[in-house]
Design a protein around this motif. Structure first.
Motif, PDB file in Angstrom:
ATOM      1  N   ASP A 158       8.431   3.060   7.356  1.00 18.39           N
ATOM      2  CA  ASP A 158       9.670   2.373   6.634  1.00 18.39           C
ATOM      3  C   ASP A 158       8.817   0.991   5.906  1.00 18.39           C
ATOM      4  O   ASP A 158       7.800   0.759   6.379  1.00 18.39           O
ATOM      5  CB  ASP A 158      10.527   1.599   7.624  1.00 18.39           C
ATOM      6  CG  ASP A 158      11.471   2.547   8.310  1.00 18.39           C
ATOM      7  OD1 ASP A 158      11.701   3.537   7.527  1.00 18.39           O
ATOM      8  OD2 ASP A 158      12.133   2.210   9.206  1.00 18.39           O
ATOM      9  N   ALA A 159       9.520   0.740   4.648  1.00 17.90           N
ATOM     10  CA  ALA A 159       8.803  -0.390   4.048  1.00 17.90           C
ATOM     11  C   ALA A 159      10.342  -1.095   3.554  1.00 17.90           C
ATOM     12  O   ALA A 159      11.273  -0.443   3.232  1.00 17.90           O
ATOM     13  CB  ALA A 159       8.149   0.121   2.762  1.00 17.90           C
TER      14      ALA A 159
ATOM     15  N   THR B 242      12.774   4.260   3.582  1.00 16.80           N
ATOM     16  CA  THR B 242      12.012   5.170   4.707  1.00 16.80           C
ATOM     17  C   THR B 242      11.240   6.295   3.567  1.00 16.80           C
ATOM     18  O   THR B 242      11.810   7.089   3.302  1.00 16.80           O
ATOM     19  CB  THR B 242      12.884   5.929   5.672  1.00 16.80           C
ATOM     20  OG1 THR B 242      13.697   4.861   6.198  1.00 16.80           O
ATOM     21  CG2 THR B 242      12.262   6.877   6.489  1.00 16.80           C
ATOM     22  N   VAL B 243       9.885   6.229   3.921  1.00 14.61           N
ATOM     23  CA  VAL B 243       9.009   7.073   3.044  1.00 14.61           C
ATOM     24  C   VAL B 243       8.821   8.284   4.347  1.00 14.61           C
ATOM     25  O   VAL B 243       8.185   8.010   5.139  1.00 14.61           O
ATOM     26  CB  VAL B 243       7.915   6.509   2.560  1.00 14.61           C
ATOM     27  CG1 VAL B 243       6.772   7.444   2.080  1.00 14.61           C
ATOM     28  CG2 VAL B 243       8.302   5.235   1.682  1.00 14.61           C
TER      29      VAL B 243
ATOM     30  N   ALA C  80       0.882  -1.207  -0.047  1.00 11.11           N
ATOM     31  CA  ALA C  80      -0.006   0.108  -0.027  1.00 11.11           C
ATOM     32  C   ALA C  80       0.900   1.262  -0.001  1.00 11.11           C
ATOM     33  O   ALA C  80       0.508   2.311  -0.582  1.00 11.11           O
ATOM     34  CB  ALA C  80      -0.978   0.131   1.236  1.00 11.11           C
ATOM     35  N   LEU C  81       1.951   1.113   0.581  1.00  7.91           N
ATOM     36  CA  LEU C  81       3.059   2.218   0.767  1.00  7.91           C
ATOM     37  C   LEU C  81       3.872   2.448  -0.489  1.00  7.91           C
ATOM     38  O   LEU C  81       4.020   3.522  -1.175  1.00  7.91           O
ATOM     39  CB  LEU C  81       3.761   2.247   1.923  1.00  7.91           C
ATOM     40  CG  LEU C  81       4.924   3.405   2.072  1.00  7.91           C
ATOM     41  CD1 LEU C  81       4.005   4.713   2.176  1.00  7.91           C
ATOM     42  CD2 LEU C  81       5.865   2.920   3.572  1.00  7.91           C
TER      43      LEU C  81
ATOM     44  N   ALA D  32       6.495   6.373  -4.346  1.00  9.79           N
ATOM     45  CA  ALA D  32       5.755   5.847  -2.746  1.00  9.79           C
ATOM     46  C   ALA D  32       4.682   6.683  -2.745  1.00  9.79           C
ATOM     47  O   ALA D  32       4.282   7.893  -3.141  1.00  9.79           O
ATOM     48  CB  ALA D  32       6.823   6.184  -1.630  1.00  9.79           C
ATOM     49  N   SER D  33       3.768   6.222  -1.928  1.00  5.26           N
ATOM     50  CA  SER D  33       2.543   6.961  -1.662  1.00  5.26           C
ATOM     51  C   SER D  33       2.719   8.142  -0.535  1.00  5.26           C
ATOM     52  O   SER D  33       3.670   7.832   0.149  1.00  5.26           O
ATOM     53  CB  SER D  33       1.460   5.856  -1.029  1.00  5.26           C
ATOM     54  OG  SER D  33       0.993   5.015  -2.177  1.00  5.26           O
TER      55      SER D  33
END
Length: 446
Positions: free
Chosen positions: A119-120, A137-138, A94-95, A111-112
């Protein structure tokens, strides 16, 4: 090795067969070929051939192994080593949503947006099941797509349209929000990326720079001004906005249009003005008059050549049809100030302001004078002890009093009040009252 041990014997037989003349030619050729083949085997004895085996691939690596991402700013990951083909999976689809299969060696994703740092983990898997990861890291992308460049004025001349005319100004505005909440007091930097323009760094639009930093207002808006260079050719220009506190970036492209209309008809109205005082010997001070500039190429710089006669404000006129104010000073009386007006292309015209002396004579009426006096009579009788008070006036103040016998008679003056006091036996003692011009009144005290 055992085979090679028989080679000398075989070699002898081969030579014998080769030298046997009664053999058929085809048999001789066959033997010769066999001989040469054996010699080749002989040359290879004692050595060992390479043993074929599996080639170990380079380690699977994804770089960068850690990265920061903002919504609207795509990130590229590079994959090396391992065994192709690769597949990529996201720990938070989702991110960050990535394609599962990778056709080459790069992965590009956007990224969204998020309200806070999140983080993802992206996992790369090669054909042999080896994995490598990259931690993303978004961060909140607070610069929304509201970056705008607005010419000031919007339509300064034919041919510019919505573009910024060369030599003229524009306002750059952007809004910073975190999930629809305005960010107040946020540091925002504006940079020139490409093009013939600079940012204005002072209110008078006289200093410029390739970068400028400001803060957002109560609505999350950050505004700066830019000026396209004088005589800049028509071109696409690029500027960049950076959220200094958070790191997100946004760029925009705008058009600079060359604009030179009116350069031959620079003028000022009125070209000259005169201000005259009333009295001879006097010149005006603090009197203001206005001038309007037309034509040429804005902005214009304005300067007085004699600030003792007149000063001008503002020193920079930003637009065609705007003006400046000249204010008189009497440091040089009479005098004429020449005002230089220079447009953005360097063309100069002049206006003048004459501060002229008056023609009327000042009539001075002498003040009415009153002779020095006191209300005390020439001879007075004062009880012992006792005192008397009188008035003094006229003449030239301040006033003074003295006594011929200070042991028995004293005199003092406060303002216009005279006090005479008796403290002992007197026989015609004298009190003298005098003004500053020397006029004197005498009083006999009995």
């Amino acid at each position: 090795m055992k085979f090679c041990g028989y080679l000398p014997e075989l070699n002898k037989k081969g030579v014998k067969m080769f030298n046997n003349a009664h053999r058929l030619s085809w048999l001789s050729s066959l033997v010769t070929a066999a001989f040469l083949g054996l010699m080749t085997l002989l040359s290879g004895c004692g050595g060992g051939g390479a043993t074929a085996g599996n080639v170990t691939p380079d380690p699977l690596v994804v770089s960068p192994s850690a990265a920061v991402a903002y919504h609207g700013n795509p990130v590229t990951l590079y994959i090396t080593g391992g065994t192709k083909p690769y597949t990529v999976t996201s720990g938070n689809s989702a991110l960050i949503n990535v394609p599962n299969s990778v056709s080459g060696s790069t992965v590009i994703f956007d990224a969204s947006n998020v309200a806070a740092d999140t983080d993802a983990i992206l996992t790369v898997l090669d054909a042999k099941g080896v994995t490598a990861i990259s931690t993303i890291t978004v961060k909140p992308s607070v610069i929304n797509n509201t970056l705008a460049v607005t010419p000031d004025p919007a339509s300064p001349g034919t041919g510019c349209g919505t573009a910024v005319c060369s030599g003229l100004m524009a306002t750059v505005s952007v809004q910073l929000q975190n999930m629809a909440t305005p960010l107040v007091g946020r540091n925002v930097r504006f940079d020139v990326v490409q093009g013939d323009f600079q940012f204005i760094t002072n209110p008078g639009a006289t200093t410029f720079a390739d970068t400028i930093t400001t803060t957002t207002d109560q609505n999350g808006n950050a505004n700066v001004r830019l000026r396209a260079n004088v005589n800049a050719p028509t071109q696409y220009a690029i500027l960049k906005v950076t959220d200094v506190d958070g790191g997100s970036v946004l760029q925009t492209t705008f058009t600079i249009a060359q604009y030179t209309d009116g350069t031959g008809i620079l003028s000022v109205v009125p070209p000259t003005q005169t201000i005259q005082a009333y009295y001879k010997g006097d010149c005006s001070s603090g009197v203001s008059v206005d001038y309007i500039i037309h034509g040429g190429t804005a902005p214009y710089t304005v300067q007085s050549t004699s600030t003792g006669v007149a000063t001008v404000s503002p020193g920079t006129v930003l637009t065609n049809g705007a003006g400046f104010t000249a204010t008189t000073h009497s440091s040089f009386c009479p005098g004429t100030a020449t005002i230089d007006i220079r447009d953005a292309t360097g063309k100069v015209i002049q206006a003048t302001l004459e501060n002229k002396e008056g023609t009327n004579t000042v009539t001075v009426t002498p003040p009415v004078t009153i002779a020095f006096f006191t209300t005390a009579p020439a001879t007075i009788v004062i009880a012992n002890p006792g005192s008397a008070t009188f008035t003094v006036g006229g003449g030239t103040p301040p006033y003074y009093a003295s006594s011929s016998d200070t042991a028995n008679v004293t005199a003092s003056i406060v303002g216009n009040s005279l006090t005479i006091s008796r403290t002992g036996v007197v026989i015609g003692e004298t009190v003298s009252v005098t003004d500053s011009a020397g006029a004197t009144k005498s009083i006999t005290v009995n």
